[in-house]
Design a protein around this motif. Structure first.
Motif, PDB file in Angstrom:
ATOM      1  N   GLU A  79       0.848  -1.202   0.000  1.00 20.16           N
ATOM      2  CA  GLU A  79       0.000   0.000   0.000  1.00 20.16           C
ATOM      3  C   GLU A  79       0.878   1.244   0.000  1.00 20.16           C
ATOM      4  OE1 GLU A  79      -3.255  -0.128   2.757  1.00 20.16           O
ATOM      5  OE2 GLU A  79      -3.415  -2.307   2.539  1.00 20.16           O
ATOM      6  N   ASN A 138      -4.495   3.532  -3.237  1.00 19.69           N
ATOM      7  CA  ASN A 138      -4.313   2.225  -2.584  1.00 19.69           C
ATOM      8  C   ASN A 138      -5.500   1.296  -2.853  1.00 19.69           C
ATOM      9  OD1 ASN A 138      -1.797   2.612  -1.475  1.00 19.69           O
ATOM     10  ND2 ASN A 138      -2.585   3.439   0.452  1.00 19.69           N
ATOM     11  N   LYS A 150      -5.212  -2.300  -4.870  1.00 19.92           N
ATOM     12  CA  LYS A 150      -5.608  -3.593  -4.281  1.00 19.92           C
ATOM     13  C   LYS A 150      -6.687  -4.255  -5.144  1.00 19.92           C
ATOM     14  CE  LYS A 150      -6.152  -1.702  -0.013  1.00 19.92           C
ATOM     15  NZ  LYS A 150      -6.446  -1.589   1.426  1.00 19.92           N
ATOM     16  N   ASP A 155      -9.905   1.029   1.303  1.00 18.53           N
ATOM     17  CA  ASP A 155      -8.775   1.676   1.961  1.00 18.53           C
ATOM     18  C   ASP A 155      -9.359   2.809   2.787  1.00 18.53           C
ATOM     19  OD1 ASP A 155      -5.888   1.139   2.047  1.00 18.53           O
ATOM     20  OD2 ASP A 155      -5.760   3.292   1.715  1.00 18.53           O
TER      21      ASP A 155
END
Ligand code: IMP
Length: 204
Positions: A41, A49, A53, A69
């Motif tokens: 991250e 982030n 992901k 996030d």
């Protein structure tokens, strides 16, 4: 329909599962896949982030992927810890370490200057590669001492606006009615319906 939640944080998974329980989707996590990737991250904000992901997990699984996030932004600290919320007191910091650091930095700060915002960014990528990013915020203040045993992270030191209890003093259902994550997921569900990702699955 299956949806993969791109996080190893059990506390987030518990809240997300509950918040999506009205959808007829089967929620999968890292426990359902061997060699589930770990994503670094290192984005400069929550959106970067969350997208990083979700993209990694969508690519790895080929399924609908959802990433969360989130972070706490404290006014008296210029918005810190923000994107660094999970590692505020260091790389391997526990929730308690982070809360202690926060309370010690705010020592002596009067109640009216202890305002804070919880922010949650949700990124969703569907199997066709379409991306949805939404955000939810919950305003409140940082308490003088931790209170309550429920929730996770900064919940014992965060009192949402209009409440005299911290998130950690609420049941999961109560927190899920007003939290930043609840607001973001509500918008995410609306976006998925518009994209017709959930149509035909009896979503409500
Ligand atoms: P990340 O989204 O995995 O980068 O980490 C978010 C961090 O923010 C967590 O480790 C918690 O410390 C904090 N956090 C995020 N959402 C919540 C919440 O709902 N309650 C309390 N702390 C939270």
């Amino acid at each position: 329909m299956e949806l993969v939640v791109a996080t190893r944080n059990k506390d987030k998974v518990r809240e997300i599962k509950e918040l999506l329980s009205d959808l007829k989707v089967r929620i999968l996590t890292h426990e359902d896949f061997p060699n589930f990737p770990s994503v670094v991250e290192d984005g400069k904000n929550l959106k970067e982030n969350a997208l990083k992901k979700a993209r990694a997990i969508a690519k790895f699984t080929g399924k609908l992927a959802l990433a969360d996030d989130s972070g706490l932004e404290v006014e008296a600290l210029g918005g810190a810890p923000g994107v660094f919320s999970s590692r505020f007191a260091g790389e391997n910091a526990t929730y308690e370490d982070n809360n202690q650091k926060l309370l010690s930095l705010l020592k002596g700060v009067p109640p009216e200057k202890r305002g804070a915002v919880f922010r949650c960014v949700i990124a969703i990528i569907d199997p066709e590669g379409r991306e949805v990013v939404v955000e939810g915020v919950c305003r409140g203040r940082i308490t003088e001492k931790p209170r309550g045993k429920g929730g996770f992270g900064y919940d014992p030191v965060f009192e949402p606006e209009g409440s005299e209890r911290t998130f950690a003093q609420m049941s999961l259902e109560e927190k899920n009615r007003i939290s930043h994550r609840a607001k973001a997921l509500k918008k995410a569900k609306e976006a998925l319906r518009k994209l017709k990702v959930l149509s035909g699955y009896g979503s409500s």
